[in-house]
Design a protein around this motif. Structure first.
Motif, short mmCIF file in Angstrom:
data_model
loop_
_atom_site.label_atom_id
_atom_site.label_comp_id
_atom_site.label_asym_id
_atom_site.label_seq_id
_atom_site.Cartn_x
_atom_site.Cartn_y
_atom_site.Cartn_z
N TYR A 155 7.00 16.91 -27.89
CA TYR A 155 6.69 15.57 -28.41
C TYR A 155 6.91 14.47 -27.37
CZ TYR A 155 6.52 17.99 -32.84
OH TYR A 155 6.18 18.85 -33.85
N ASP A 156 7.37 14.83 -26.19
CA ASP A 156 7.58 13.85 -25.11
C ASP A 156 6.26 13.66 -24.37
OD1 ASP A 156 8.54 12.24 -23.11
OD2 ASP A 156 9.54 13.86 -22.01
N LYS A 157 5.41 12.75 -24.88
CA LYS A 157 4.05 12.61 -24.36
C LYS A 157 4.01 12.11 -22.92
CE LYS A 157 2.02 11.78 -28.92
NZ LYS A 157 1.28 10.83 -29.79
N ASN A 158 4.92 11.19 -22.56
CA ASN A 158 4.87 10.63 -21.20
C ASN A 158 5.76 11.40 -20.22
OD1 ASN A 158 7.40 9.89 -22.04
ND2 ASN A 158 7.00 7.68 -22.05
N GLY A 159 6.42 12.45 -20.68
CA GLY A 159 7.17 13.32 -19.79
C GLY A 159 8.39 12.69 -19.15
N ASP A 160 9.01 11.69 -19.82
CA ASP A 160 10.19 11.05 -19.22
C ASP A 160 11.50 11.71 -19.66
OD1 ASP A 160 10.25 10.28 -21.84
OD2 ASP A 160 10.36 8.12 -21.46
N GLY A 161 11.41 12.82 -20.39
CA GLY A 161 12.60 13.56 -20.77
C GLY A 161 13.34 12.99 -21.95
N LYS A 162 12.72 12.08 -22.70
CA LYS A 162 13.35 11.49 -23.88
C LYS A 162 12.27 11.05 -24.85
CE LYS A 162 13.88 7.32 -21.05
NZ LYS A 162 14.85 6.41 -20.42
N ASP A 164 10.71 8.12 -27.37
CA ASP A 164 10.72 6.75 -27.87
C ASP A 164 10.42 6.79 -29.37
OD1 ASP A 164 7.96 7.06 -28.22
OD2 ASP A 164 7.48 6.08 -26.32
N TYR A 165 10.31 5.60 -30.00
CA TYR A 165 10.18 5.56 -31.45
C TYR A 165 8.89 6.24 -31.92
CZ TYR A 165 9.43 3.74 -36.15
OH TYR A 165 9.18 3.64 -37.49
N GLU A 166 7.75 5.97 -31.24
CA GLU A 166 6.49 6.55 -31.66
C GLU A 166 6.50 8.07 -31.51
OE1 GLU A 166 4.10 5.14 -33.25
OE2 GLU A 166 5.08 3.17 -33.16
N GLU A 167 7.13 8.57 -30.44
CA GLU A 167 7.24 10.02 -30.27
C GLU A 167 8.14 10.62 -31.35
OE1 GLU A 167 6.71 10.15 -25.38
OE2 GLU A 167 8.68 9.85 -26.29
N PHE A 168 9.16 9.87 -31.73
CA PHE A 168 10.04 10.30 -32.81
C PHE A 168 9.27 10.41 -34.12
CE2 PHE A 168 12.78 8.86 -36.35
CZ PHE A 168 13.73 9.86 -36.35
N ILE A 169 8.39 9.42 -34.40
CA ILE A 169 7.55 9.47 -35.61
C ILE A 169 6.66 10.71 -35.59
CG2 ILE A 169 5.62 8.36 -36.79
CD1 ILE A 169 8.14 6.95 -37.39
N ASP A 170 6.07 10.99 -34.42
CA ASP A 170 5.22 12.18 -34.30
C ASP A 170 6.02 13.45 -34.59
OD1 ASP A 170 3.05 10.65 -33.65
OD2 ASP A 170 3.25 10.92 -31.49
#
Length: 615
Positions: A155-162, A164-170
């Protein structure tokens, strides 16, 4: 169970739906459809398609299914729903389940945002791997960092290792999508099974018509060896009709483990713990237990004993239970305690001697728990409260619950011990917010709560407008107290660890609600396979081990066999009685070696048959 439930749980009266989020939730299923239809599909998938007869029989099934539909009420609200719709103790039917779904709003984006902030511990707007691991583990099911890292990467779309809120929703929507897909897959599988069953029934009917004059062939039997049938004059592998006999009929003789002669010079740590029957799943014998981490700074000899807590220490405890424990390191069994302790083999205590190296070990008590129950003997329940006041009998039950949670027996409950109480009664963490609220409600001494303050806490809760006497009963029931106000669903024990060389070792108690069931099951299965006997049955291998205290049965499927579990039938009708097997019992064998049964024979010796039971 939905991992997020403890993070964004809410009361059934709170929360307002947002149509945009509901639309996303429905769209995540791929096939659309109304929320009511989805809830009905979820129920029918769980109990079978005949919804008029199917029921959710346990609280865990009910709770998990409500959460699977995207609703996340608090554990307290779930138990109120359960008690209301399960008043006759027959389970929750389809219409009652749909009524709960209508009353309980679907989780909204606002609530998800609150959940995100709750797990974003450093408030930087992201979930790090550590925060993600803590979030996933908060539901009581352990997860490794490796498993969490792989899940985060999905679910880490941008590959920053964490996240964000939108990725959490996904991530949350993905959980709902997986639930819906699982339900749809289950329905398709049920449909296929029905077609296969009809086809097999027609084939069997034709076969019976063609061979009605043939006499039946005897079922082959074997003891500790592979059963076979004769096909065309040659030997063939065991088929679905094969049967094996398990057990030697002889109980190994118990040899007591005597304490070391210089035990008084050893360093000692003593704690208490308890077994707890899940009050909503007592028919399935789901027993929780305290567990411990033994941390050794150097190599040492250890002598560990375990014994029932004396009955006179607890006013309401009226239970019996077998006891046992095992030591694990890195998920593998180091030692299993199977011997009485002391100078007499008839002693109620059990003991273990071992030579251990430095490091951390898991000390896991376990039991069969066949004598733990929640049934009351009187026809009328005793009063724990009267006019929102706690009766003397209710206070006696509270005092025993206090003693169960007081693992170091120092007469007060610190935050870790109160966490155990809070988790068992509400399945929620004792957060900083709750801890500070507790400080404002009752007087603490050195950040610990004494018995008087513990009882006063329940008194104050009863005085609240939104807290009913029924809620008080739920708390008592959570700790194995039945309607006679007797503690028949819990059993207390004392555990003592002695070390010869290591003087500064630690013995740390863990939360019973987070007992590592899979570690214990896999470890005991490995122990049974290594130490016991084996027999081939169809495409399965059964392993069993008889000890002076109990019997273990493990099993595994051949690697080349089909992936679906094989169903076996254990039959004890023509053999020695076994406490946990009432005439017959079904078990399911998977490819990986797993513990199938753990039994306490109620007479010396043990035998019964195992037969493949076709679907």
């Amino acid at each position: 169970q939905h991992r997020m439930s403890s993070l964004y749980s809410k009361n059934s009266s709170s929360g307002v739906k947002r149509s945009s989020f509901d639309d996303q939730r429905r769209d995540s299923g791929g096939e659309g459809g109304s929320d009511s239809e989805f809830c009905e599909q979820a129920f029918l998938s769980a109990v079978g398609r005949d919804g008029s007869k199917g029921r959710l029989r346990t609280f865990d099934e009910f709770s998990a299914l409500v959460q699977q539909t995207g609703r996340n009420p608090s554990q307290r609200a779930l138990r109120q729903y359960w008690d209301r719709h399960n008043s006759r103790r027959t389970g929750v039917d389809l219409q009652s389940f749909l009524e709960v779904c209508r009353q309980e709003p679907v989780t909204t984006r606002d609530e998800l945002l609150d959940a995100f902030h709750a797990v974003d511990l450093n408030s930087d707007g992201y979930l790090s791997l550590d925060e993600f691991v803590q979030m996933l583990s908060s539901g009581g099911e352990p997860i490794t960092r490796l498993e969490a890292r792989e899940l985060l990467r999905q679910y880490d779309k941008n590959g920053d290792g964490k996240l964000d809120y939108e990725e959490f929703i996904d991530f949350v929507l993905g959980d709902i999508k997986r639930s819906r897909k699982s339900i749809e897959d289950s329905r398709r599988l049920d449909s296929k099974r029905d077609r296969d069953r009809d086809r097999d029934r027609d084939r069997d009917r034709d076969s019976d018509r063609d061979s009605r004059d043939e006499s039946p062939k005897p079922i082959p039997r074997g003891r500790g060896k592979k059963a076979s049938t004769s096909v065309g004059g040659s030997s063939a592998a065991a088929t679905a009709s094969s049967e094996v006999q398990i057990g030697s009929g002889r109980t190994p003789r118990a040899q007591a483990v005597k304490p070391p002669a210089d035990l008084k010079k050893w360093t000692q740590r003593r704690v208490t713990g308890f077994y707890l029957l899940d009050s909503e799943n007592n028919s399935q014998r789901q027993v929780l237990s305290s567990h411990y981490t033994l941390s050794l700074s150097s190599s040492t000899n250890v002598y560990i004993t375990m014994q029932p807590m004396p009955q006179d220490k607890l006013q309401t405890m009226q239970s019996e239970c077998d006891i046992g424990f095992a030591l694990f390191r890195d998920g593998k069994p180091v030692a299993v305690c199977e011997s009485p302790a002391g100078n007499k083999s008839a002693s109620a205590a059990i003991g273990l001697k071992a030579d251990l190296g430095p490091g951390d070990y898991e000390l896991l008590p376990y039991c069969v728990g066949d004598k733990l129950h929640m049934e009351a003997t009187s026809s009328k329940a005793k009063s724990a409260t009267r006019n929102k006041k706690i009766t003397a009998a209710g206070k006696a039950a509270l005092e025993d619950i206090f003693k169960l949670c007081d693992t170091n027996q120092d007469g007060v409950l610190d935050r870790a011990e109160l966490q155990v109480y809070n988790y068992i009664t509400s399945n929620e963490e004792l957060t900083d917010e709750l801890w500070n609220a507790l400080r404002n409600m009752v007087k603490l001494s050195n950040d610990a709560l004494d018995l008087e303050g513990f009882i006063d806490l329940s008194v104050q809760e009863l005085e609240e407008d939104n807290w009913s006497e029924e809620n008080f009963w739920i708390n008592l029931k959570s700790f194995g107290v039945n309607q006679d106000l007797l503690m028949t669903g819990a059993f207390a024990y004392e555990l003592e660890v002695n070390c010869s060389e290591c003087r500064n070792f630690e013995l740390i108690a863990g939360n019973p609600m987070r007992f590592p069931v899979s570690v214990l099951s896999k470890g005991l299965a490995s122990y049974t396979k290594e130490k016991g006997s084996s027999a081939q049955l169809g495409d399965c291998t059964l392993h069993w081990l008889e000890t002076p205290l109990r019997v273990y049965i493990a099993g595994e499927k051949d690697s080349a066999s089909q992936a679906m579990p094989t169903r076996l039938l254990l039959d004890a009708r023509a053999s020695h009685g076994v406490a946990d097997v009432d005439e017959t019992k079904q078990i399911f064998v998977k490819r990986s070696c797993g513990l199938l049964l753990q039994l306490v024979p109620n007479v010396p010796g043990f035998t019964f048959s195992a037969t493949v039971k076709p679907d």
